[in-house]
Write an enzyme that holds these catalytic residues in place. Sequence first.
Site, mmCIF file in Angstrom:
data_model
loop_
_atom_site.group_PDB
_atom_site.id
_atom_site.type_symbol
_atom_site.label_atom_id
_atom_site.label_comp_id
_atom_site.label_asym_id
_atom_site.label_seq_id
_atom_site.Cartn_x
_atom_site.Cartn_y
_atom_site.Cartn_z
ATOM 1 N N THR A 11 -7.948 12.904 23.847
ATOM 2 C CA THR A 11 -9.346 13.133 23.462
ATOM 3 C C THR A 11 -9.863 12.103 22.458
ATOM 4 O O THR A 11 -11.068 11.902 22.341
ATOM 5 C CB THR A 11 -9.524 14.544 22.874
ATOM 6 O OG1 THR A 11 -8.657 14.680 21.742
ATOM 7 C CG2 THR A 11 -9.218 15.610 23.901
ATOM 8 N N ASP A 12 -8.954 11.434 21.732
ATOM 9 C CA ASP A 12 -9.412 10.548 20.648
ATOM 10 C C ASP A 12 -10.293 9.400 21.148
ATOM 11 O O ASP A 12 -11.295 9.061 20.518
ATOM 12 C CB ASP A 12 -8.217 9.973 19.873
ATOM 13 C CG ASP A 12 -7.493 11.020 19.042
ATOM 14 O OD1 ASP A 12 -7.997 12.158 18.932
ATOM 15 O OD2 ASP A 12 -6.415 10.712 18.494
ATOM 16 N N THR A 19 -2.925 14.647 24.449
ATOM 17 C CA THR A 19 -2.369 15.946 24.043
ATOM 18 C C THR A 19 -2.146 16.873 25.233
ATOM 19 O O THR A 19 -1.209 17.668 25.243
ATOM 20 C CB THR A 19 -3.320 16.606 23.018
ATOM 21 O OG1 THR A 19 -3.413 15.738 21.891
ATOM 22 C CG2 THR A 19 -2.818 17.956 22.548
ATOM 23 N N SER A 24 -4.025 8.474 23.197
ATOM 24 C CA SER A 24 -5.193 7.653 23.542
ATOM 25 C C SER A 24 -5.590 6.601 22.508
ATOM 26 O O SER A 24 -6.279 5.645 22.874
ATOM 27 C CB SER A 24 -6.380 8.525 23.928
ATOM 28 O OG SER A 24 -6.985 9.110 22.825
HETATM 29 N N1 ASP Z 1 -5.538 14.153 19.644
HETATM 30 C C1 ASP Z 1 -5.446 13.491 20.845
HETATM 31 C C2 ASP Z 1 -5.727 14.356 22.058
HETATM 32 O O1 ASP Z 1 -6.367 15.361 21.867
HETATM 33 C C3 ASP Z 1 -4.322 12.597 21.045
HETATM 34 C C4 ASP Z 1 -4.813 11.528 21.972
HETATM 35 O O2 ASP Z 1 -6.000 11.235 21.929
HETATM 36 O O3 ASP Z 1 -4.033 11.050 22.767
HETATM 37 O O4 ASP Z 1 -5.393 14.083 23.165
#
Ligand code: ASP
Length: 332
Positions: free
Chosen positions: A92-93, A16, A60
């Site tokens: 973050t995932d 993100t 991710s």
């Molecule tokens: N929701 C995710 C982020 O915060 C998307 C990911 O993990 O790429 O990055």
Amino acid sequence: MLNVMPTVAVGAMGGTIAMEHSTPTGASTPALQAHDLVDAVPGLGDIVKLRVENICNKPSPSIDVADVVQALNFARRAVATGAVGVVLTHGTDTLEETAYLLDLLWDEAAPIVMTGAMRSATAAGAEGPANLLAAVMTAVSPRAGGLGVLTCLNDTVHLASRVQKTSSMAVEAFDSPGFGPVGRLVESEFRLLWGVVSPRPEALPAPRVGPVNVALLECGLGDDGRLVRAARDAGFEGIVISGLGVGHVSVAVADAISDAIEAGVIVVVGSRTARGGTAMNLYGYPGSEVDLLRRGAVMAGDLSPRKARLLLHTMLSAGHSPEAIRARFALG
Ligand code: ASP
């Protein structure tokens, strides 16, 4: 302002933090490259020398072992050529998984600091640039040396072995349940909150590139063990059970675990609770930790089941014996 400008390598992997959306309520998609991310932090180039590289640009959930090995090689090259620390931007995932897998493989004193963002780069109040600055300031801090791989978001620093994404939506998305953060950023300076006393276990060789050959299965009420049998029949070399309480399963699952172990599958049992980990000698009924140990299972201790999956895969890939696997899991 630091006296001598240290070099920090920044590798971008997507997430993100590198996404944009065209309308305030629109869905975010990958857009930004590594140099865009550092350019969004005003004055960053005045306090550190930056070496910037795109490793990949993925959401991710699609990060794989090959991407992590590429990030490892990027970090090794950077430190070998003078960087005092490495920052990786990442979704973050699965950030906690990439951080942990890198931590298993990282044998340098220089820190790798992983960061990301919950709000995309075009969102009101996007926190990516602040997180990147905090990660860089952590990476240059001598106090972060020897801690392995760290995560730094929302001015809060966690050890890779303990961190979990505990909120799918909040900006304060990460925690180390049962342990707490290891550090914080105070006036842009990394402060350790507690001393890390246990030595880091010896680094492992990078695992095979390809799918993770360990199934992760969560147990619940009324589980008859079919999934454990299906994982065994599907050819997984290892199975991690996200077990109940201190590492318990139903009798039916315990029997399926016995069959899998007899067929040569390594079975590790963790806890599906957020904190506390597994026990070794609290309960003795069928399906309890004492029973599962007797059947030949390994307990995951404080490691979350999703991290246990990566440790087991890495050790199986390096050809470690069941005894060596048991001994490594005992280190936590
Ligand atoms: N929701 C995710 C982020 O915060 C998307 C990911 O993990 O790429 O990055």
